[in-house]
Design an enzyme around this catalytic site. Sequence first.
Site, mmCIF file in Angstrom:
data_model
loop_
_atom_site.group_PDB
_atom_site.id
_atom_site.type_symbol
_atom_site.label_atom_id
_atom_site.label_comp_id
_atom_site.label_asym_id
_atom_site.label_seq_id
_atom_site.Cartn_x
_atom_site.Cartn_y
_atom_site.Cartn_z
ATOM 1 N N SER A 23 1.160 -1.306 -0.204
ATOM 2 C CA SER A 23 0.077 0.102 -0.463
ATOM 3 C C SER A 23 0.624 0.696 -0.141
ATOM 4 O O SER A 23 0.510 2.071 -0.791
ATOM 5 C CB SER A 23 -0.980 -0.081 1.380
ATOM 6 O OG SER A 23 -1.678 -0.850 1.759
ATOM 7 N N GLY A 94 -6.042 -3.336 -8.318
ATOM 8 C CA GLY A 94 -7.589 -2.392 -8.176
ATOM 9 C C GLY A 94 -6.209 -1.237 -7.722
ATOM 10 O O GLY A 94 -6.664 0.359 -7.747
ATOM 11 N N ARG A 122 -14.341 -6.304 -11.525
ATOM 12 C CA ARG A 122 -13.867 -5.222 -10.867
ATOM 13 C C ARG A 122 -14.357 -4.081 -10.639
ATOM 14 O O ARG A 122 -14.670 -2.639 -11.652
ATOM 15 C CB ARG A 122 -12.515 -4.683 -9.708
ATOM 16 C CG ARG A 122 -11.751 -6.821 -8.923
ATOM 17 C CD ARG A 122 -10.118 -6.444 -8.233
ATOM 18 N NE ARG A 122 -10.814 -6.010 -7.108
ATOM 19 C CZ ARG A 122 -9.578 -5.802 -6.210
ATOM 20 N NH1 ARG A 122 -8.704 -5.905 -7.449
ATOM 21 N NH2 ARG A 122 -9.490 -5.209 -5.254
ATOM 22 N N GLN A 168 -8.747 2.672 -0.672
ATOM 23 C CA GLN A 168 -8.138 3.196 -2.390
ATOM 24 C C GLN A 168 -9.480 4.309 -3.122
ATOM 25 O O GLN A 168 -9.030 5.533 -3.001
ATOM 26 C CB GLN A 168 -8.760 2.085 -2.709
ATOM 27 C CG GLN A 168 -7.688 0.948 -2.584
ATOM 28 C CD GLN A 168 -8.208 -0.158 -3.780
ATOM 29 O OE1 GLN A 168 -8.891 -0.438 -4.746
ATOM 30 N NE2 GLN A 168 -7.089 -1.582 -3.572
ATOM 31 N N ASP A 320 -7.424 -7.502 3.889
ATOM 32 C CA ASP A 320 -6.812 -8.340 2.866
ATOM 33 C C ASP A 320 -6.736 -10.206 4.267
ATOM 34 O O ASP A 320 -6.043 -10.622 3.378
ATOM 35 C CB ASP A 320 -5.501 -7.628 2.952
ATOM 36 C CG ASP A 320 -6.185 -6.396 1.487
ATOM 37 O OD1 ASP A 320 -7.306 -7.309 1.012
ATOM 38 O OD2 ASP A 320 -5.309 -5.107 2.010
ATOM 39 N N LYS A 347 -12.503 -8.535 -4.136
ATOM 40 C CA LYS A 347 -11.062 -8.374 -4.928
ATOM 41 C C LYS A 347 -10.903 -9.313 -5.808
ATOM 42 O O LYS A 347 -11.576 -9.649 -6.471
ATOM 43 C CB LYS A 347 -11.031 -9.533 -3.432
ATOM 44 C CG LYS A 347 -11.704 -8.443 -1.689
ATOM 45 C CD LYS A 347 -10.720 -7.236 -1.835
ATOM 46 C CE LYS A 347 -10.844 -6.077 -1.055
ATOM 47 N NZ LYS A 347 -10.751 -4.690 -1.092
ATOM 48 N N ARG A 351 -13.441 -13.968 -2.911
ATOM 49 C CA ARG A 351 -12.793 -14.803 -2.099
ATOM 50 C C ARG A 351 -13.868 -15.115 -1.109
ATOM 51 O O ARG A 351 -13.661 -16.318 -1.085
ATOM 52 C CB ARG A 351 -12.025 -13.854 -0.925
ATOM 53 C CG ARG A 351 -10.439 -12.864 -2.160
ATOM 54 C CD ARG A 351 -9.252 -12.119 -0.938
ATOM 55 N NE ARG A 351 -8.768 -11.841 -2.104
ATOM 56 C CZ ARG A 351 -7.668 -10.975 -1.762
ATOM 57 N NH1 ARG A 351 -8.027 -10.230 -0.675
ATOM 58 N NH2 ARG A 351 -6.486 -10.535 -2.376
ATOM 59 N N ARG A 395 -3.592 -13.491 -2.622
ATOM 60 C CA ARG A 395 -4.038 -14.154 -1.240
ATOM 61 C C ARG A 395 -4.387 -15.639 -0.453
ATOM 62 O O ARG A 395 -4.676 -16.400 0.006
ATOM 63 C CB ARG A 395 -4.853 -13.094 -0.659
ATOM 64 C CG ARG A 395 -4.212 -11.953 -0.070
ATOM 65 C CD ARG A 395 -4.146 -10.378 0.745
ATOM 66 N NE ARG A 395 -3.873 -9.711 -0.033
ATOM 67 C CZ ARG A 395 -2.856 -8.866 0.150
ATOM 68 N NH1 ARG A 395 -2.112 -9.415 1.186
ATOM 69 N NH2 ARG A 395 -2.520 -7.562 0.059
HETATM 70 C C1 S3P Z 1 -5.877 -0.906 -0.319
HETATM 71 C C2 S3P Z 1 -6.607 -1.260 0.017
HETATM 72 C C3 S3P Z 1 -8.239 -2.413 0.505
HETATM 73 C C4 S3P Z 1 -6.797 -3.223 0.389
HETATM 74 C C5 S3P Z 1 -6.285 -3.611 -0.984
HETATM 75 C C6 S3P Z 1 -5.292 -1.857 -0.183
HETATM 76 C C7 S3P Z 1 -4.821 0.191 0.010
HETATM 77 O O1 S3P Z 1 -9.068 -2.313 -0.379
HETATM 78 O O2 S3P Z 1 -7.791 -4.321 0.178
HETATM 79 O O3 S3P Z 1 -5.468 -5.286 -0.475
HETATM 80 O O4 S3P Z 1 -3.788 0.069 -0.487
HETATM 81 O O5 S3P Z 1 -5.515 1.600 -0.095
HETATM 82 P P1 S3P Z 1 -10.520 -1.755 -0.540
HETATM 83 O O6 S3P Z 1 -9.872 0.361 0.212
HETATM 84 O O7 S3P Z 1 -11.083 -0.891 -1.597
HETATM 85 O O8 S3P Z 1 -10.614 -2.338 0.516
#
Ligand code: S3P
Length: 436
Positions: A23, A94, A122, A168, A320, A347, A351, A395
């Site tokens: 991240s 994503g 997605r 995100q 995650d 995801k 999942r 994962r």
């Molecule tokens: C992430 C936010 C999460 C997480 C992803 C990484 C990020 O997603 O599941 O693996 O780096 O901001 P969401 O914000 O869509 O829940």
Amino acid sequence: MKKETIQPAKYLNGAVELPGDKSISHRYAMLAALAEGTSELRHFSAAADCHSTLDCMSALGADVRVAKDSVRITGRGPHGLKTSWRALDAGNSGTTMRLLAGILAGQNFSSKLTGDDSLQRRPMKRVISPLREMGADIRGRDDNFAPLEIHGTKLRAIDYKMPMASAQVKSAVLFAGLFADGVTSVTEPARTRDHTELALEEFGVTVEKNGQTIRVHGLSGGNGSGKLAAKSLDLPGDLSSAVFFVAAASLFPDSNVLIHNVGLNPTRTAILDVFAEMGASIQMLGLKSSQGEIIGDLAVKGASLKGGVIAGARIPLVIDELPMLAALGPLTEDGIEIRDAGELRAKESDRIAALAENLRRMDAKVEERPDGLKVEGRHAGKLRGAEIAPRGDHRIAMAFAVAGLAAEGKTVIRDADCAGVSFPTFFAELNRLTER
Ligand code: S3P
């Protein structure tokens, strides 16, 4: 496609260092490309996802040089990106697609943003909607899916009350806010990882926080300094990767594992609380603060895991790590129940379905629900080694490799290379620490 065979383990022993946090790597790479000058990012993630971000920033005109896990990125300021002649490819990521959509919405050129088959399935409406409110011109297939066409324009600041808890989405709006007139605010319904807020501050942007609301000033006026400063930064190891070793070590009484230099940001450590509540033996050592992030070592010993229910506001904080928890279910005393986690279906794979299918392949007793699953504990019988179909999801592959260590007979992970999306050396490291 490569298969990996997992044989039952006696215990795990030794020390391990993990790839840089995924991240944080995405965010530093994007902000470095918007800064003026050369940033150096040490211990940058080895994840294929983060290298998708690097490729996109390079295609947008930043100079990106990779030497092992050090990355040097030279940007030409927030208005220095240029149009890419080819579609930007976010691969399986994503985070790349959603965060970059926020940046591209505010540029003075058009972009096309695409990704692999999984990413094209997605939902993107969650970023399209707020960015449109800011004046962005974004089009997607069925108004929800990549490829996205983004015609950059001058944006206006909004006060966005997020309908869902997503780091995100929050980050896409805050990044777009850099290119808006005035102050953009995002209010979260529940807390999510705050790496964007910390990274923005690190690169010299003023971020104001008040409860669940985060405000950012547009770079072209008001309090904004107008610029991002290039930085020299060290990244911590990825806690979401560490969790596979925490889980694996916990399964065997004789385990003793030290995980060095892990990111322990409080918006990420809820998973360690869950493990502790289940009876795991985890110690945090040598805590220090660096660039707003907290870093430390984790010492993990074997334990007998109780299991439990994971639900509610905790879900976004452990989203995650839920695949690993669910796959541990049959190895716990009371089993694992996950509720309020319908988001797991959106995801890298569905999942919930992937977990239910593969747990059943291993003879576990599972009830699949729309928003989660209930996995029976040890009393329902032994876990049996099986052939696992991870559906291209890193994962899922790693979670079942760990469960396989405590199953009877061998477990074969199909398409095991998909682990490289976040952790290319996972199988080698797991094997190195496992005593058989
Ligand atoms: C992430 C936010 C999460 C997480 C992803 C990484 C990020 O997603 O599941 O693996 O780096 O901001 P969401 O914000 O869509 O829940």
